[in-house]
Structure formats: structure tokens, C-alpha cells
Design an enzyme around this catalytic site. Structure first.
Site, PDB file in Angstrom:
ATOM      1  N   GLY A 148       6.170   2.511  -5.557  1.00 49.97           N
ATOM      2  CA  GLY A 148       6.175   3.013  -6.926  1.00 49.97           C
ATOM      3  C   GLY A 148       7.460   3.772  -7.205  1.00 49.97           C
ATOM      4  CB  CYS A 149       9.242   4.533 -10.354  1.00 49.56           C
ATOM      5  SG  CYS A 149       7.847   5.013 -11.385  1.00 49.56           S
ATOM      6  CE1 TYR A 150       7.814  10.907 -11.815  1.00 44.98           C
ATOM      7  CE2 TYR A 150       6.009   9.472 -12.420  1.00 44.98           C
ATOM      8  CZ  TYR A 150       6.944  10.424 -12.766  1.00 44.98           C
ATOM      9  OH  TYR A 150       6.998  10.894 -14.053  1.00 44.98           O
ATOM     10  CB  THR A 152      11.257   4.901  -4.910  1.00 41.57           C
ATOM     11  OG1 THR A 152      10.432   3.734  -4.815  1.00 41.57           O
ATOM     12  CG2 THR A 152      12.665   4.567  -4.455  1.00 41.57           C
ATOM     13  CB  ALA A 153      12.649   9.506  -6.746  1.00 44.08           C
TER      14      ALA A 153
END
Lengths: 345, 345, 345, 345
Positions: A148-150, A152-153
């Protein structure tokens, strides 16, 4: 190598098209979109005019098996669990950008997604495609669940300090800020310009579905089960995602010492860039690219570490990372087709 | 009552004009702006055309003493420390919106503002104008230091849990997000549209000048000295400020129990609104008004409290709070002239 | 006087609530919203929390007749034509903010709105509520059709030059730019943040439904039937609307001469402000207020006049103008309850 | 081939870096920036971190002559007129992105730019680099004046109808809308986020310096001297520029007929895309790319043509067009290094 995209009419699907057009080893062969089958992609996305002109098709696993080697699923939660198994059975490489196969525990999926989990036979089989951490598991894999995007960061920000007793594992707090494209091309009130513009909104406190995904990987990397606090905010921008992550240090590390640890940890990860002492990344500095930029600060007064990590949520947080995973699967240079310089301003 | 505004050409100064025009007890008498003296305010701000047309004047304490009863200082840090003492000596009510008189310890000012502190004779004399907390001290005062925008949102969010052993005082983390007007009408690179738009940026990690101000008031309210972690982010919007505040609970409170505590604490504070269970405020819901809206979430898994508090940084975070303070000083109804409904969308 | 709002859950409806709360002669009595009947307005719009707390009701003309004196219809096109006649029959003052009763010719409505026109008995009966032009017809009227947002800005910009052979009537071109709130609170693709942000889009070229409304009023004011070119653009902002209007001058007027003509024309119109020579209004300079600001430029090289007129599309372009019309109907001061200073920045 | 960029620290300079990094025939050799000489480009633009790391140098024509073959001047108006002649004398290919050498008549430069024109010996010598119109003149040239951003969009929109009596040449009106990056990385009030956001502003009515540039090229293409009306607007977005152009048709052409004329005219121009009947381009559909997209509408009622043309002002309106010109000069494929798919959303 020939590729198909399921969900080609969404924002992540469109971004996959942009990236794969630039990939020397890939030929885009099938664009699939249930709700727009029969329509030309360029009539939905005029920016593709003269670049890629192709009719969207309906999903058909047999047809995919005949025509492509790899399938990307850029579909909303709850879709790939129905479609992907057939593709796997046909021997296709499957890269799922949705959350359907990220968790190892079906009950977590049921609890946090409020949906039926995928069939147990397959649940938990996917390799979690966070390349910087799972690179070896990805090599040669055929079934990847793209992070997921969150997560990943957040996870790239945390990974270098999850071992060796650097931080107190119970103290992790992740304050996420995301652009609106992260919620997809959905015609809902919360995505309207007038609701988002000139506004910051906290949402899903204590119940964002990316929470168990982050905790699962923290456990994998650290060997410890822990519960985190994860808060997400919607910011008036289209692309970009930042995680500001807080953790208490167990020992008195300096910012400089930790920066070195990060530099070492990511030495062989071309898409992670560490900012020098006293500087922190802004989301705009990675837009259009597959980079994750990270900056650190240790506050000596509180002995607390603050990590700032940023990505373009549609690239490193979705389509770019998916292509990066394919590169690793196939043994190509990890950066193949992903050499985009961020667009600034 | 007649009022003068020093720094009338800045954004907070202009907002003071807007608010005071609406105030039944106030007559705007002098608009002062060193750099634009001699110019008409409406030629700088055409939105005042036909509403307030007045020539900006240079600062002159004697002149102020003759013509006004109260002076608002809407000046950048480092200005009021030179100008305000004379006005006080003339017996004028002085309300300082800058940071020059907020701290009690001159060394803190020197350390965090990197400027010479005001004369010791006066330093620490101002009443800190956080009305909801210091209301009694403000009544009848003549020298008010108006809180900073971040401290206003952070402290109103924290105040109800700073006593009675509710939270672990060493665990407080404040993640702030602000619109660009918070940094004033300054022609610097970081305020340019192209640098801010489609971007989120963390700044001044570990060294934001509002940190000691927040800590000082936490100490006043709780009786405990503590160091906090405070991180600020610049968001692509003009107005609005959110603090997402994290703290570990000492006992197993539920969100509902804490919401009740907040409702009780702010029972007599007309400008604080508490959101019901499961909902959190967005900045847009207070824009143009003097409200501070607060929402809570207790995460049972981590026994951590998350507080979301929002204000319009130019109203409750600056000009509105200044007017509120004047109302309290004079014994007028606290809401006099401040009955603005937020503008939505 | 008691007022009801039909369509209180839309953006114009919410703005009517904000304005009427500030009106000394009006008591808000009924908030009507078909799709949200039974819901509290403050749960839809938390910014009303503690300010107006009232349950939305279903439409019922008899009930309205019992409880209110004036009804505002802030409904999408095609709704008031069904609901309003009953209210008129009950003797209520009706102010329609939609396009259902603006045109005099039912065929124009059918052609441009692509909908069935209202019953012929009533069609054409409404007084067109452009106060600055139709003030006398509005006095004492009971049925007002409130102008569209684009027509308001365009017609106020053109009115002073529509007589006395100033411009070539066949040369009028109106280039409109609008914020997104102009299209209402509609969950459609074209209103999504990701589609609007960082984008300018021309739409409905040659077929915008405000075209015949503008032409009809040009004809009324000038005595000449003419066809205009009218192009609309969607701009990445929430509020604000600008018309840049072009017309060929029949004689060699200077900008200064025309500015004087405008000043004279609007001498008794408190909501129209004319900018001095060499300056033109920006939309932000009227936001939150009922002003229409106008600037002019005559290009001597082409003998062409350019008119720049701006409004807040939800205030002067909708709710504010509706309240202004009520003030005129009732013989109250035109500015009653509308003394909002624009919010800047 | 080796390239130098003068003004590498500005937005167009940074974009040239991004594009040239992607160009297979070019090696970036010198980055020149007077005000930042000695600084590393990646400390000014962290998005270049790990991609291009190079120290900015001061301007030195001799040094340039030793090290590069082509020099791009991405400098504000008034700079290249001093620096470029020396480079030309050294036999370097010079491509000037500023306005210093666009006009043929020095008096026009003096009048519209309010600056001293370049030395007469050189003034007027540059080939105007609008590739789609001047391709043959550009081939083999050594001195190119790159078109302004507005003229690029306006002239590409008009070119196909400037001959054969299609339009009335005295009726041309160009209504331009531009993102803020068009005004460069300048720390001035009008570029501040708080002044631009949620705002549309018309500026420089009747005196924009791109006016004579557009008129000069209209004259070249049509054979007729004419005066146009050209109005520019600042829009709250970073990149993107639209011209909405109006002209009276001399004969009763249909939109379809004109679209065919455009298709034919641009048949060999890979960067111009014509939209099908009933659709018009939005700026977002070309962002990050070198495309100019054009849509048309003929209003039968007024016999007036409306042309909507959009570009990314920093790519096709500056850096991209400069690279395109270099490709043509050198006889490389016009699209070399410019194959960027627009970034959407």
C-alpha cells in the site's frame, strides 16, 4: 514480454500505462476495465491521444493466458481476490496492487477491510513486494502483492531502525499525509474538489486498513509483534504522500549516526535517497518518479527520533513499485524503465 | 473605544481590520505600517474598497496615546519589543500578536528566536492571552501577549488532559499542519505558489520557536516541566491549521469518557466545539471564524490518545483571539463582534 | 419574518443559512432537503455545530405556508418548476435560485436546458432578480427568479455600455472562469479534486445554458436582439467567478470616460465597486461578500473594450443576491444582513 | 554533443536539465547561474539528488566555447542580450528562451519590454523557433529565439486559419490563462501562494510584452499586419497554459471542416494533437510533455470560431520547445529525448 493491466481506467492503471510505455522489455498488450469495456482508453484519458490508442476489454483469464505473460491488478479492494487466482493457475505472473493479498492472516483482512478474505488456499501466498526489504523473495516469484502507499513510505522510513534495539517498539507513531489520488478515481463526496481544497482532514483514526499491513512487516523485520498508532490525513494535493514517523530511541544516537545507518541500509537500493543532516524531503521532490526520500531528526531533549519519508503515491506507492517488482522478478536491472526525473515545480 | 493597529498591511493586520469593522464597541482610528506609511490601505488591499479607506501612518506612540485606547501589534517577531513599551507607558491597552512577549524566560527567547529579547523590565509581564485557560488573568489586564497559532490549537487540544494523571507527560507529540498565511505576507522562496502548491513540507524539526511557548503553558497547566516533540508541516492551503497530538494514557480511558471531560472543561468557552464520537474536525469547518474544533480518538490497542484540533490560523490563531482578549479585558461578552459563521465550502 | 430554504443541504443552501443567520429581520424556520430529510443539518455540515442545529425536513407546501413567509429554492435545475407553484398559490414570497424560471421563452428552456419547461401559466412570470438593473420591478414582487452566477457577473459588467451606441452589439464575447462550487455539491467525475486541481478546462462551448439568459437581458437593456459568444472555463478554486468580456467600441472612448460612465451607472448600487484606471479586480477580493467588482480597459490600437467583472459565485452569484432581492422586495435597506467584508487572503 | 545552460537555477533551467538528461545525443556539461555560482544544483533542487550533481558556475563565454557545443539561455528578459553575442561569436549554437531576440523591430522591444534592446547588429537575426511553422528556417540555424509561452499556444492555435481568408484578421481576441510558473522563480508579492491560491487575476491588460511577438508572427504567416486584443490571467496552478482564441469567420465553415484543416496542417507535427469534434483540451492533459493540444468550436449563431489550445508552459512553452529546436537544427528526429507521456492526474 507482454503485459496486461486489469483496472486500466483507474489512476494507478493509467500510471502503469505511462510507465510501461517507457519500459524497453514490455509490450502493453491488454487493457482491461470491466466498467468501460469496449471504450477506447484515449477517450477516457485524452492525454494518451496518439500515444496509446487501444480498446478496453473485459476480464477473461483464458484470453489473458493466450496473450500476455504478466498481469497487473490495479483494482479496488475486493476485486483481485476473485480474478487473480485463475490467472495464477494459467501460469501468469501476477502483481496485485490492491490490498487483497497483503495480509497473512485472513481474520485481519476481515476485520480491517470489512470484506470477505480471498480463498484460504491462496491467502498469504503472495510475496510482499517491498523491494528494498524483500528483494530476494521477489526474485523469481510469480505472485506479488504490491505494498500500500502508506506502508511503503512508513516501512521504508522505519526499516533501518527496526533491529538492534534502536527504538522502543511500543512507541511507534505514524502521522501520514496523502494527496487525493490515493483514494482513487471515485465519485464520492470526500473526493470532491470543494471538500478537499483549502482543507486538511484526519480520517479513519484507529481503523485505517493499512495498519495491520504495517504491523505485519514491522514484525517480519524486527521479530517483534507490536501495535502502532497510525493516523492519516487528506491534504489538498493530487499526488504525493508523506509519513512523519515518531519513535523513542533506546540509546542516545545522534541524527548523524542514524543517517549513516540509513545510508548503509539503502546502499544498494537505487530508489531510496537519504537527505543530509538538517534537511527533510518535501513530497514535490519525488513527484513523477519512483523515489522514496527520507530525512531524519533526533531531538536530544526528548531522545525521540522523527523520520520524514515521502513518495509519489501513484508511482513508488503503486505503479512504479509494481514495475520495480517485475524488474526484480525477471532479473532485469531494478531501474529498467523507471528512470524518471521528478517533475519540479 | 478607539483602536490602532500596528502592522496593518500584513495578513493578521488586515484580518484585524475585518474583525474590528464588525465590532460594535470599536472604532478603527489608526492604521500603522512603517513600510507603507502614506499609502491608502485600500490600494494595498482592494477588497477594502468602499469599506475602509484610510491612509497608513507611521508609528508614533504619542500620536497613538492621543487618538486611541487600545493598540494591536500585528508585527513580525522582533518589532513590538521596541515599540510596545512606549505605548504601555502611555497607559494604552496593548495586545501583542507577535512572539516578543510570550515567553517568561528571556534566554528561551534568545535561544529559539535567535534574537535579542525585550528589555528585562518588561519581559514576562504580559498576560498570555489564551482565553479559555487564562480568562481570569486577562480580565482587566492592560498588556496581553496573544498566543501563537500552533500553541493555540495544540494547547486547547491538550488542556483538559493535562491534570489528574490522565496522560504520561513525557509522551506528548504534536504534529502540526499549517496553511501558508501562517508565515505572513513575506516575499520569500518558501512562500511562493510554485514551491507550496502540490507539496507538503516538514520544516524546522526540533527548533520551531513555538516549542518553548507550548511547553511553558503545559507546565503552567499541569504543574510539570516536560519536553515535547513538535513538528510542523506546510500544507498547500492559505488558511487553516491542524494539530494532531499524541499522548499515552496512564489509565484505560475510553474516547467517550474523555469527550465528556472535554465537554465539561469547555462548557463556558463559546469558541471551542467538541466533535461527537467517531468524528474529527477538518480545518475548513472553522475558516473565517474564531472557533477551535476538537475531536478525539483513544486507540485501545496502544492505549494512546490522539487529539485533532483545528483553527483558522488568522482568526483564532491571531486576530480573532486578540479581539476575544479585548472583550474579556473590557468585560464585554466574549463573543462580541466575533459571531462569524465559518465559510463553507 | 420567517424563512424556509428548499435544498438546504447544497452549497447555495448552506450559504443562505450563513447569510440569513446574520440577517436582523429573518428567522430561519424550515430547512428542507428531500434526500436528507430527517438528518440534522449540522451532521452534514459540522461547521454549523452550535450555530444552527435543526433537522432537515421534506418538502410540504402546506407546512411551509403555515410556518414561513418566504421560501428560497436552492435546488438543481428542474426541481423548483414542480415545487414552487404551490408555494406561490399559498401566497408565499418565492425566490428561485435555479434556472427554471429565468427565461421568458419556454422553447429556449427546452433547447438549452434539455428539460421540459415549467407550466406555461407561470413561465415568464418571475421578475428577474438582477437588482442593479431591475430594482424597481423587484420592489414588492412575490416571485423572483435569481440570476445565474455567470449572467450576474457578465451583465453587471456590460450594463453601463448597452445603451447609447457605445458598443457594437454583434461583437460581444464573454470569456468566463468559475470555481468548482458553481457546479454544486455533485458527486460527478468532473468535480473530483484530482480532475480539477492543477488544471483549466473549457466546457460546454456554444451550448452553456446561461447563454440565452444573458442574451435575454442584453435585449431588455439595449433594446436589441443579439447573439453573443460565451465560453466557460473551470478553474482550480472553490469560490469565485470572473467574466472577461470583449466588445468593439463604436466610438473612440477612453478608459477614463467609460469608468466615469460606470461610476455614474452604479452610483446607487452599494454592491458594485468600480476599480480605478489601470487596475482590475481579482476574484479573491470579493470572496465571502456580495460585491461585484469591475475593471475596464480600452485598447486604443484595436478600439476594443475589455471588461473584467468578478463575484463570489455563491454570494452575489446565488445566496447573497437572493437576500438582496428579499431586502428590496420588503423595502429594507438593500445591504441589510449583507455587510460582509471580503475575506482576504 | 555537449550542452550548457545559462540560468540553470530557474524553473525553465531546471526543466532543461530534466529534459536533456533524457536526451540520447546530449551530455550536460555546464550549468551556469550567476547568483548561485559555486553552489551545487542538488542543494537548490533536492529532486536532482543522485541524478545530476554538479556545481553551478559563473558565466564565461570562453569557457563555454571550450567545453560545449550548444548553449541554452533560460534567463529573465534583459540578460541574454548581454551574454549571448559572445557565445555566437565563438561559434556556439545559441538557443535563447528569453524575449530578448524575439522581435524584429528594436522599438517594439523598447516599447513593450521597457528595456534597452540588444545591439542592432544582432537584433532581428535570430530564427524564431516555432518549429511547427518555421521548421525549415530552423534546420541548420545557429541562433534561435525560442517563442514565449503564450505566443506558442496562441500561434499554434491560429496558424491553420491565418491564410485563405478564413477569418477576419481584425477580429482576433486571445484570452490567455497561465499557471504561476510562467512568471518564473521570482520572490515577488504576486507569486506568493496566499495571493494566487483561490484566486483568478487579470493582469497587464493591453500591455503584455507577448503581444507584439504574436502580432509579428501573425503578420509573417498571414501576410497581413493586424492588431490583436490579448488578455492574460493568472490561475491557481503551477504548470499549464491555455489560450482561448476568438475570431470571426469570413465564410460559414463548420467545426468539422476546420478540424480537417487543422489535421492536415499539423500532419507532420508530432507534438500537435487535434481533439475530435465536441471535445476540448484541458491543460492537465499535456503536463510534463511537449504536446500542444487544440480543440475548436464554430458557433453557427455568431459565425465565430473559438480555438482552445493548451501547453505545459515550461515544456512546450519553454524548455521542451528549445530541445525540439535543437533536434531540428541538428537534423535529429524532432521527438528525440522528448517522448514524455503527460502525467495524469
Amino acid at each position: 514480454m507482454k503485459a496486461g493491466i486489469v483496472g486500466a481506467n483507474g489512476y494507478s492503471g493509467a500510471e502503469l500505462i505511462r510507465l510501461l510505455l517507457n519500459h524497453p522489455q514490455i509490450k502493453l498488450e491488454m487493457l482491461i476495465a470491466h466498467t468501460n469495456a469496449g471504450t477506447d482508453i484515449q477517450s477516457i484519458y485524452p492525454h494518451f491521444d496518439g500515444i496509446v490508442e487501444r480498446t478496453l476489454e473485459d476480464f477473461d483469464a483464458d484470453e489473458l493466458a493466450k496473450r500476455v505473460d504478466v498481469v497487473f491488478f490495479a483494482t479496488p479492494a475486493g476485486v483481485s481476490k476473485h480474478l487473480l487466482p485463475d490467472c495464477l493457475n494459467h501460469g501468469l505472473i501476477c502483481i496485485d496492487l490492491s490490498g487483497d493479498f497483503r495480509l497473512k492472516n485472513p481474520q485481519d483482512y476481515a476485520d480491517w477491510y470489512q470484506k470477505e478474505p480471498a480463498d484460504e488456499a491462496l491467502f498469504g501466498d503472495a510475496v510482499y513486494g517491498l523491494a528494498e526489504v524483500n528483494r530476494r523473495r521477489i526474485e523469481g516469484a510469480t505472485f506479488i502483492s504490491n505494498p500500500g502507499c502508506y506502508p511503503t513510505a512508513a516501512l521504508l522510513g522505519l526499516a533501518p531502525v527496526l533491529k538492534n534495539d534502536v527504538i522502543d517498539m511500543t512507541s511507534i507513531i505514524i502521522d501520514g499525509k496523502s494527496g487525493v489520488s490515493g483514494s482513487g478515481k471515485k465519485e464520492v463526496l470526500s473526493n470532491l474538489f470543494c471538500e478537499v481544497n483549502e482543507n486538511v482532514k484526519a480520517y479513519k483514526l484507529g481503523r485505517h486498513q493499512h495498519t495491520p499491513e504495517i504491523e505485519q512487516m514491522i514484525a517480519q523485520m524486527s521479530g517483534e509483534q507490536t501495535a502502532i498508532t497510525f493516523t492519516t490525513h487528506l491534504i489538498p494535493m493530487t499526488r504525493g504522500l508523506m509519513c512523519t514517523t515518531y519513535a523513542n530511541l533506546k540509546q542516545g544516537f545522534s541524527t548523524r549516526e542514524l543517517l549513516e545507518r540509513y545510508e548503509t541500509f539503502y546502499e544498494k537500493s537505487p530508489f531510496v535517497r537519504i537527505r543530509p543532516l538538517g534537511s527533510w524531503p518535501a513530497t514535490k521532490e519525488v513527484i513523477g518518479s519512483n523515489y522514496c526520500d527520507i530525512g531524519l531528526n533526533v531531538d536530544g531533549r526528548t531522545r525521540r527520533l522523527t523520520i520524514v519519508s515521502v513518495i509519489d503515491n501513484i508511482v513508488k506507492g503503486a505503479a512504479g513499485q509494481a514495475v520495480q517488482n517485475l524488474n526484480i522478478i525477471k532479473g532485469w536491472d531494478e531501474q529498467t524503465g523507471l528512470g524518471f526525473t521528478p517533475i519540479y515545480p
